[in-house]
Design an enzyme around this catalytic site. Sequence first.
Site, PDB file in Angstrom:
ATOM      1  N   HIS A  18     -14.996  -8.185  -0.529  1.00 55.78           N
ATOM      2  CA  HIS A  18     -13.768  -7.552  -1.041  1.00 55.78           C
ATOM      3  C   HIS A  18     -13.613  -7.856  -2.532  1.00 55.78           C
ATOM      4  O   HIS A  18     -12.972  -8.824  -2.925  1.00 55.78           O
ATOM      5  CB  HIS A  18     -12.558  -8.062  -0.240  1.00 55.78           C
ATOM      6  CG  HIS A  18     -11.289  -7.325  -0.528  1.00 55.78           C
ATOM      7  ND1 HIS A  18     -10.469  -6.840   0.480  1.00 55.78           N
ATOM      8  CD2 HIS A  18     -10.678  -6.966  -1.688  1.00 55.78           C
ATOM      9  CE1 HIS A  18      -9.420  -6.235  -0.059  1.00 55.78           C
ATOM     10  NE2 HIS A  18      -9.521  -6.310  -1.372  1.00 55.78           N
ATOM     11  N   HIS A  20     -12.943  -5.640  -6.231  1.00 57.28           N
ATOM     12  CA  HIS A  20     -12.669  -4.338  -6.862  1.00 57.28           C
ATOM     13  C   HIS A  20     -13.398  -4.231  -8.190  1.00 57.28           C
ATOM     14  O   HIS A  20     -13.253  -5.100  -9.055  1.00 57.28           O
ATOM     15  CB  HIS A  20     -11.174  -4.168  -7.097  1.00 57.28           C
ATOM     16  CG  HIS A  20     -10.376  -4.055  -5.834  1.00 57.28           C
ATOM     17  ND1 HIS A  20      -9.988  -2.846  -5.299  1.00 57.28           N
ATOM     18  CD2 HIS A  20      -9.908  -5.000  -4.987  1.00 57.28           C
ATOM     19  CE1 HIS A  20      -9.299  -3.058  -4.187  1.00 57.28           C
ATOM     20  NE2 HIS A  20      -9.234  -4.356  -3.959  1.00 57.28           N
ATOM     21  N   ASP A  22     -12.833  -2.231 -10.666  1.00 57.31           N
ATOM     22  CA  ASP A  22     -11.944  -2.080 -11.826  1.00 57.31           C
ATOM     23  C   ASP A  22     -11.068  -3.306 -12.070  1.00 57.31           C
ATOM     24  O   ASP A  22     -10.255  -3.308 -12.993  1.00 57.31           O
ATOM     25  CB  ASP A  22     -11.088  -0.813 -11.699  1.00 57.31           C
ATOM     26  CG  ASP A  22     -10.442  -0.657 -10.339  1.00 57.31           C
ATOM     27  OD1 ASP A  22     -10.862  -1.351  -9.386  1.00 57.31           O
ATOM     28  OD2 ASP A  22      -9.504   0.144 -10.212  1.00 57.31           O
ATOM     29  N   GLY A 175      -3.800   0.139  -2.798  1.00 56.15           N
ATOM     30  CA  GLY A 175      -2.535   0.577  -3.386  1.00 56.15           C
ATOM     31  C   GLY A 175      -1.331   0.046  -2.634  1.00 56.15           C
ATOM     32  O   GLY A 175      -1.483  -0.673  -1.645  1.00 56.15           O
ATOM     33  N   HIS A 202      -6.767  -2.231   3.382  1.00 57.65           N
ATOM     34  CA  HIS A 202      -5.838  -3.245   2.865  1.00 57.65           C
ATOM     35  C   HIS A 202      -4.597  -3.196   3.757  1.00 57.65           C
ATOM     36  O   HIS A 202      -3.989  -2.129   3.912  1.00 57.65           O
ATOM     37  CB  HIS A 202      -5.388  -2.894   1.449  1.00 57.65           C
ATOM     38  CG  HIS A 202      -6.361  -3.241   0.375  1.00 57.65           C
ATOM     39  ND1 HIS A 202      -7.518  -2.561   0.166  1.00 57.65           N
ATOM     40  CD2 HIS A 202      -6.308  -4.214  -0.579  1.00 57.65           C
ATOM     41  CE1 HIS A 202      -8.152  -3.090  -0.875  1.00 57.65           C
ATOM     42  NE2 HIS A 202      -7.440  -4.096  -1.351  1.00 57.65           N
ATOM     43  N   GLU A 205      -0.669  -7.383   3.231  1.00 58.45           N
ATOM     44  CA  GLU A 205      -0.632  -8.096   1.944  1.00 58.45           C
ATOM     45  C   GLU A 205       0.750  -7.889   1.325  1.00 58.45           C
ATOM     46  O   GLU A 205       1.441  -8.837   1.007  1.00 58.45           O
ATOM     47  CB  GLU A 205      -1.723  -7.531   1.017  1.00 58.45           C
ATOM     48  CG  GLU A 205      -1.694  -8.069  -0.394  1.00 58.45           C
ATOM     49  CD  GLU A 205      -2.569  -7.252  -1.365  1.00 58.45           C
ATOM     50  OE1 GLU A 205      -2.889  -6.091  -1.087  1.00 58.45           O
ATOM     51  OE2 GLU A 205      -2.912  -7.804  -2.433  1.00 58.45           O
ATOM     52  N   ASP A 283     -11.164 -10.507  -4.537  1.00 65.21           N
ATOM     53  CA  ASP A 283     -10.304  -9.357  -4.823  1.00 65.21           C
ATOM     54  C   ASP A 283     -10.612  -8.819  -6.225  1.00 65.21           C
ATOM     55  O   ASP A 283     -11.143  -7.731  -6.354  1.00 65.21           O
ATOM     56  CB  ASP A 283      -8.810  -9.725  -4.677  1.00 65.21           C
ATOM     57  CG  ASP A 283      -7.967  -8.535  -4.229  1.00 65.21           C
ATOM     58  OD1 ASP A 283      -8.550  -7.516  -3.826  1.00 65.21           O
ATOM     59  OD2 ASP A 283      -6.725  -8.630  -4.285  1.00 65.21           O
TER      60      ASP A 283
HETATM   61 ZN   LIG Z   1      -8.043  -5.604  -2.709  1.00 68.46          ZN
END
Ligand SMILES: [Zn+2]
Length: 347
Positions: A18, A20, A22, A175, A202, A205, A283
């Site tokens: 996991h 990202h 970006d 998101g 996701h 969270e 993350d």
């Molecule tokens: Zn994430």
Amino acid sequence: MTTATRDTIQALPRAELHVHLDGSLRAETMLELAREGGVSLPAEDPDQLALAMRASHATDLVDYLRRFEWTLSVMQSAPALHRITRELVEDHAAEGVRYVEVRYCPALNTQGDLSLVEAVEAPLQGLSAGMAATGIQGRIILCGLRNTDPSLSLRIARVAVDFKDEGVVGFDLAGPEAGYPAHHHLEAIELARENGLGVTLHAGEAWGPESIRDAVERCGAQRIGHGTRLHEDRELEEIFRTAGIPLEVCLTSNVQTRAVPSLAQHPAGRYVALGIPITLCTDNRLISGTTSVDEYWQAHQHLGLGWDELVRMAREGFRAAFLPESEKSSLLSAFEAEVRVLNLPSP
Ligand SMILES: [Zn+2]
């Protein structure tokens, strides 16, 4: 007995499931790309930029996500996406990760000239270059966004399916969670699953266990990103334990987005004790200011998890990989062989 130190963790083969794209750029690269593209950033020096990007004081997930506008401002061309993905694989290899699933939403890389397809081709090529340079394995997960029209998720899922033999192995929804249930995007999720892609969502969270239940029971997610608030629903927790549904746990990020008040209060230790498969993930390396080694070290320091538990979480990472059984078992055999050596009494 092997003790957990930053060195033994570095030597422990790990899978990162996991992370990202970006949120995980090198600050130096971000600055170079910004200079080339005439983009202005909040700092001119790599250390200051890394600090400015770090979400240590985010008020919530939405505030945390604001930092992505800066990273995305330099991620709108094929060469930039190629470079950032290659470097991300190299950074993982350098800290002992053997398998990485990199995720991102390609629709966010089409603010310039890139088409959705080109925004998938460039990272895939960068991923291959990174694998060739390092010898580790990498795959891509494409994300839809909960707060966009479900037709966009469907387009992304279609592209994911089109590239499934070229390195795309999964579909995700990222998101804001509150008010944006995963099942709104069910058509995209089902398309991905019916075509053999892995589905991780996701959930739990930025919203409670009902979001996790929606992701698993209604949308059939095979893994959950975060799942932090699972413990609030004991019946659901039991389902995770008996069915062995893996959680991709991101400790530092959860504190930054205020999903938990502190590392010491993170429920990951509880999940490990119950036997729910969890694996530790970053993350966002830049925005959370962390690495895979850091996350295992935090689990040891703040959750009281010892070496054997760290090994278990590392093993779960390989087990939960979105790979065909044969590829997974060869990664797992290599993992077991290396762990055996690490566990040998020192001479
Ligand atoms: Zn994430």
